[in-house]
Enzyme design. Structure first.
Site, PDB file in Angstrom:
ATOM      1  N   SER A 169       0.867  -1.177   0.000  1.00 13.47           N
ATOM      2  CA  SER A 169       0.000   0.000   0.000  1.00 13.47           C
ATOM      3  C   SER A 169       0.904   1.226   0.000  1.00 13.47           C
ATOM      4  O   SER A 169       2.056   1.160   0.439  1.00 13.47           O
ATOM      5  CB  SER A 169      -0.891   0.018   1.248  1.00 13.47           C
ATOM      6  OG  SER A 169      -1.523   1.284   1.413  1.00 13.47           O
TER       7      SER A 169
ATOM      8  N   TYR B  32      -2.417  -1.240  10.353  1.00 12.15           N
ATOM      9  CA  TYR B  32      -2.453  -1.516   8.919  1.00 12.15           C
ATOM     10  C   TYR B  32      -1.186  -0.992   8.239  1.00 12.15           C
ATOM     11  O   TYR B  32      -0.569  -1.688   7.425  1.00 12.15           O
ATOM     12  CB  TYR B  32      -3.696  -0.874   8.308  1.00 12.15           C
ATOM     13  CG  TYR B  32      -3.838  -1.122   6.823  1.00 12.15           C
ATOM     14  CD1 TYR B  32      -4.273  -2.353   6.343  1.00 12.15           C
ATOM     15  CD2 TYR B  32      -3.546  -0.129   5.899  1.00 12.15           C
ATOM     16  CE1 TYR B  32      -4.410  -2.584   4.980  1.00 12.15           C
ATOM     17  CE2 TYR B  32      -3.673  -0.352   4.536  1.00 12.15           C
ATOM     18  CZ  TYR B  32      -4.110  -1.588   4.090  1.00 12.15           C
ATOM     19  OH  TYR B  32      -4.236  -1.813   2.733  1.00 12.15           O
TER      20      TYR B  32
END
Length: 253
Positions: A141, A158
């Protein structure tokens, strides 16, 4: 037809980027093993591939479970005889910040996003090596590079998980190169898949996209699939240990 006579295993193949990747690789001649926590979703993707004239099988697999992964590996070999490529697309996110991230949220995100990738690599790298080499793509990401706060706070668990996969990718490029296996990562930006409960149709989402994308739009799952196809293919034969941002220009700011 860059993937003729190759077999690619895809986690998270039941929806979003995983499904788009399955369809893209199959359209270029590849055989696909669709893995997903949802057996029904994985089967739907495999049926879509077959309906388009491709070859695919599906298998329910929880990437947190070593035994489940090994069963999926054995089924892939039984079905196709070999595995050449691997795409680690399965992911998890809880919208929790520092104060409210509990053990369950931390463990879910880290176990799926980090441990799951590691267990898949342990199970499938020997098979890829046995097939003569191949390619692996992990999904990270842009949060492995920059701070993203889509609400009142960030989701540090995350971000940590995606940074870990970036480092894992770079580290294993050293080890796998001698096995004729390339390993790279894709770092998506805002992709309109609804991941994490986002609503791509909402005004707030569109405003956020406008503020963070040089292209002033969200990406689509098939745009990620195209980048994955490149990294898996021989067109990227001298690329390993890299993380390719596919983010509409987010990281230029």
């Amino acid at each position: 037809m860059r993937f003729t006579d190759t077999v690619t295993v895809i986690t998270g193949a039941g929806a979003g980027m995983g499904r788009a990747t399955a369809l893209r690789l199959a359209a270029e001649g590849g055989k696909i093993m669709c893995l997903d926590l949802s057996a029904e979703s994985a089967a739907e993707t495999a049926e879509l591939v077959r309906a388009a004239g491709g070859a695919a099988e599906s298998f329910r697999c929880d990437v947190r479970d070593r035994a489940a992964i090994e069963a999926a590996r054995d089924y892939a070999i039984k079905s196709f005889g070999a595995v050449h490529n691997l795409v680690n697309s399965a992911g998890a996110l809880t919208m929790q910040g520092l104060a409210d991230t509990d053990d369950a949220g931390w463990n879910l995100v880290m176990d799926v996003n980090v441990k799951g990738v590691f267990l898949m690599l342990q199970a499938f790298v020997p098979e890829i090596e046995r097939a003569g080499g191949g390619s692996i793509v992990n999904i990270t990401s842009i949060e492995a590079e920059v701070v993203v706060a889509s609400g009142e706070n960030t989701q540090p668990h995350y971000a940590c998980s995606k940074g870990a996969v970036k480092t894992m990718t770079r580290t294993l490029a050293h080890d796998l190169g001698r096995k004729n296996i390339r390993i790279n990562a894709i770092a998506p930006g805002l992709i309109a898949t609804g991941f994490g409960g986002s609503n791509p149709g909402s005004e707030r989402y569109q405003q956020y996209v406008h503020e963070h994308s040089a292209l002033r739009r969200a990406g689509q799952a098939d745009e990620i699939a195209g980048a994955i196809a490149f990294l898996l293919s021989k067109d990227a034969s001298y690329v390993t240990g890299a993380q390719l941002p596919v983010d509409g220009g987010w990281l230029i700011y």
